[in-house]
Design a protein around this motif. Structure first.
Motif, short mmCIF file in Angstrom:
data_model
loop_
_atom_site.label_atom_id
_atom_site.label_comp_id
_atom_site.label_asym_id
_atom_site.label_seq_id
_atom_site.Cartn_x
_atom_site.Cartn_y
_atom_site.Cartn_z
N HIS A 165 7.82 13.92 -6.54
CA HIS A 165 7.56 13.58 -7.70
C HIS A 165 5.55 13.76 -7.76
O HIS A 165 5.61 12.14 -8.25
CB HIS A 165 7.48 11.58 -7.70
CG HIS A 165 9.56 11.68 -8.02
ND1 HIS A 165 10.19 12.66 -8.90
CD2 HIS A 165 10.64 10.89 -6.78
CE1 HIS A 165 11.45 11.86 -8.62
NE2 HIS A 165 11.59 11.51 -7.33
N ASN A 166 5.33 15.10 -7.62
CA ASN A 166 3.56 14.47 -7.59
C ASN A 166 3.02 15.98 -7.79
O ASN A 166 3.88 16.66 -7.27
CB ASN A 166 3.02 13.97 -6.84
CG ASN A 166 1.34 14.43 -6.27
OD1 ASN A 166 0.29 15.02 -5.67
ND2 ASN A 166 0.81 13.55 -6.55
N TRP A 167 2.37 15.98 -8.86
CA TRP A 167 2.18 17.23 -9.38
C TRP A 167 0.80 17.97 -9.04
O TRP A 167 1.19 18.54 -9.03
CB TRP A 167 1.19 16.80 -10.88
CG TRP A 167 -0.49 16.21 -10.58
CD1 TRP A 167 -1.05 15.20 -11.20
CD2 TRP A 167 -1.33 16.99 -10.95
NE1 TRP A 167 -1.63 14.94 -10.76
CE2 TRP A 167 -2.45 15.98 -10.54
CE3 TRP A 167 -1.70 18.55 -10.66
CZ2 TRP A 167 -3.64 16.26 -10.31
CZ3 TRP A 167 -3.11 18.74 -10.89
CH2 TRP A 167 -4.13 17.56 -11.01
N ILE A 168 0.37 17.14 -8.00
CA ILE A 168 -0.60 17.99 -6.93
C ILE A 168 0.03 19.47 -6.49
O ILE A 168 0.09 20.05 -6.09
CB ILE A 168 -1.50 17.14 -6.27
CG1 ILE A 168 -2.31 16.45 -7.23
CG2 ILE A 168 -2.47 18.22 -5.61
CD1 ILE A 168 -3.01 15.32 -7.06
N GLN A 169 0.71 18.46 -5.39
CA GLN A 169 2.11 19.04 -4.87
C GLN A 169 2.99 20.27 -5.64
O GLN A 169 2.35 21.31 -5.29
CB GLN A 169 2.99 18.43 -4.06
CG GLN A 169 4.56 18.88 -3.23
CD GLN A 169 4.21 19.59 -2.20
OE1 GLN A 169 2.60 19.84 -1.82
NE2 GLN A 169 4.44 19.67 -1.18
N LEU A 170 3.20 19.69 -6.48
CA LEU A 170 3.72 20.71 -7.90
C LEU A 170 3.26 22.32 -8.02
O LEU A 170 3.33 23.31 -7.51
CB LEU A 170 4.34 20.14 -8.33
CG LEU A 170 5.11 21.04 -9.82
CD1 LEU A 170 7.11 21.35 -8.85
CD2 LEU A 170 5.63 20.55 -10.88
N LEU A 228 0.20 23.15 -6.10
CA LEU A 228 -0.29 23.68 -5.48
C LEU A 228 1.36 25.12 -4.24
O LEU A 228 1.29 25.84 -4.21
CB LEU A 228 -1.01 22.88 -4.23
CG LEU A 228 -1.93 22.29 -4.45
CD1 LEU A 228 -2.17 21.02 -3.05
CD2 LEU A 228 -3.60 23.09 -4.31
N GLN A 229 2.55 24.16 -4.82
CA GLN A 229 3.73 24.66 -4.11
C GLN A 229 4.32 25.91 -5.03
O GLN A 229 4.39 27.31 -4.75
CB GLN A 229 4.87 24.21 -4.24
CG GLN A 229 4.46 22.88 -2.60
CD GLN A 229 4.80 23.94 -1.45
OE1 GLN A 229 5.61 24.76 -1.40
NE2 GLN A 229 3.78 23.68 -0.53
N GLU A 230 3.63 25.73 -6.25
CA GLU A 230 3.67 27.01 -7.31
C GLU A 230 2.61 28.37 -6.91
O GLU A 230 2.89 28.89 -7.27
CB GLU A 230 3.68 26.15 -8.81
CG GLU A 230 4.52 27.37 -9.93
CD GLU A 230 4.26 26.81 -11.34
OE1 GLU A 230 5.12 26.61 -12.16
OE2 GLU A 230 3.30 26.63 -11.81
N LYS A 231 1.64 27.46 -7.06
CA LYS A 231 0.96 28.59 -6.44
C LYS A 231 0.43 29.83 -5.20
O LYS A 231 0.55 30.27 -6.02
CB LYS A 231 -0.77 27.51 -6.44
CG LYS A 231 -1.91 29.03 -6.30
CD LYS A 231 -3.20 27.61 -6.30
CE LYS A 231 -4.47 29.26 -6.38
NZ LYS A 231 -5.33 28.22 -5.54
N LEU A 232 1.76 28.57 -5.12
CA LEU A 232 2.53 29.40 -3.83
C LEU A 232 3.49 30.44 -3.36
O LEU A 232 3.74 30.86 -2.83
CB LEU A 232 2.37 28.79 -2.12
CG LEU A 232 0.82 27.81 -1.41
CD1 LEU A 232 1.37 26.44 -0.64
CD2 LEU A 232 0.16 29.12 -0.64
N GLY A 233 3.93 30.40 -4.41
CA GLY A 233 4.75 31.14 -4.86
C GLY A 233 6.81 30.01 -4.44
O GLY A 233 7.23 30.95 -4.75
N HIS A 234 6.19 28.79 -4.52
CA HIS A 234 7.15 28.46 -3.52
C HIS A 234 8.44 27.66 -4.74
O HIS A 234 9.12 26.79 -4.29
CB HIS A 234 7.05 27.20 -2.21
CG HIS A 234 6.35 27.65 -1.23
ND1 HIS A 234 5.11 27.96 -0.52
CD2 HIS A 234 6.19 28.98 -0.76
CE1 HIS A 234 4.86 28.46 0.19
NE2 HIS A 234 5.30 29.49 0.46
N ILE A 235 7.79 27.28 -5.99
CA ILE A 235 8.49 26.24 -6.82
C ILE A 235 8.94 27.53 -7.92
O ILE A 235 8.26 28.14 -8.59
CB ILE A 235 7.68 25.45 -7.17
CG1 ILE A 235 6.50 24.73 -6.33
CG2 ILE A 235 8.28 25.10 -8.61
CD1 ILE A 235 8.25 23.78 -6.28
#
Length: 259
Positions: free
Chosen positions: A149-154, A156-163
């Motif tokens: 439930h955190n936007w920073i993790q979301l 960073l993970q999207e930037k890495l292609g994991h989301i």
């Protein structure tokens, strides 16, 4: 708490996913289009981000906390406790006789609530913590994403292609999101698992969420806490684990007052 300079594209409405089929994707583009990453150089953001790679995402996989990771936990708490946001929360909790006045004892209380490991449902060994569940995210059975439930993790993970962002979710009280709104109900996939419905603040600081969720846990554990600020009426859902630790906590938009 001041919202940060962030742009995102809500795109399409999410479907009702039973699995991770790509044809249910209501959003062909990433969620975030711009984040001013200079904010990540701030002490609390740096300390927070250093914690995000310290966990095994699968529930059932025992967590092993290394001395280095324990040091990072303490560094994060030290940085958060110094902020005006957390100092305000601490003063309130002391007045309510819910937290010790001494800063070192308060830090121990926070460590106990957020970072001590416990065994989630279906596991016999300590495999989870409040911090991991709420801010980092976990997977169950390789198919379902829980917590997260955190936007920073979301971001960073999207930037890495994991989301893979699947789209937003709305109800009668929460209109279509846009970059002027700072709470988002959404659907996404992560690590081959699906998060059918999640809710997060967008653009807030780690200390804001940490202070707010700690307040809700200590004042009204296992309840929905009504919160109002700016143009938002929210409920903070907060569930405990064995009365001692945070099981999960996240925001739910009840009403956007400018809708």
């Amino acid at each position: 708490s001041k919202f940060l300079n962030i742009c995102f594209m809500s795109q399409g409405k999410a479907g009702d996913l039973a699995g991770v089929a790509d044809d249910n994707d209501g959003a062909g583009l990433p969620l975030f289009t711009f984040v001013d990453e200079n904010i990540f150089k701030k002490e609390t953001f740096l300390a927070f981000i250093s914690l995000l790679d310290n966990y095994e995402s699968d529930t059932g996989e025992p967590e092993i906390v290394t001395p280095e990771e324990e040091l990072e936990n303490h560094k994060f708490l030290d940085s958060v406790i110094k902020t005006p946001t957390m100092k305000m929360a601490h003063r309130y909790l002391v007045r309510k006789h819910l937290s010790p006045e001494d800063a070192a004892d308060f830090k121990k209380q926070l460590y106990h609530i957020w970072f001590e490991l416990y065994a989630r449902r279906g596991s016999s060994k300590p495999d989870s913590s409040g911090f991991e569940h709420v801010f980092v995210g976990e997977t169950r059975g390789g198919r379902t994403v829980i917590g997260f439930h955190n936007w920073i993790q979301l971001y960073l993970q999207e930037k890495l292609g994991h989301i893979d962002y699947k789209g937003y979710r709305v109800n009668a009280n929460s209109p279509q999101p846009d970059e002027n709104k700072h709470i988002l109900a959404l659907q996404f996939s992560w690590k081959n698992g699906i998060k059918p419905k999640g809710s997060i603040f967008i653009g807030v600081s780690p200390e804001f969420e940490f202070a707010l969720y700690t307040l809700c846990f200590l004042t009204s554990p296992n309840e929905r806490v009504k919160v109002s600020f700016s143009v938002y009426e929210l409920e903070i859902v907060c569930h405990h684990y064995n009365q001692k630790h945070i099981g999960t906590t996240y925001p739910v938009l009840v009403k956007y007052l400018n809708a």
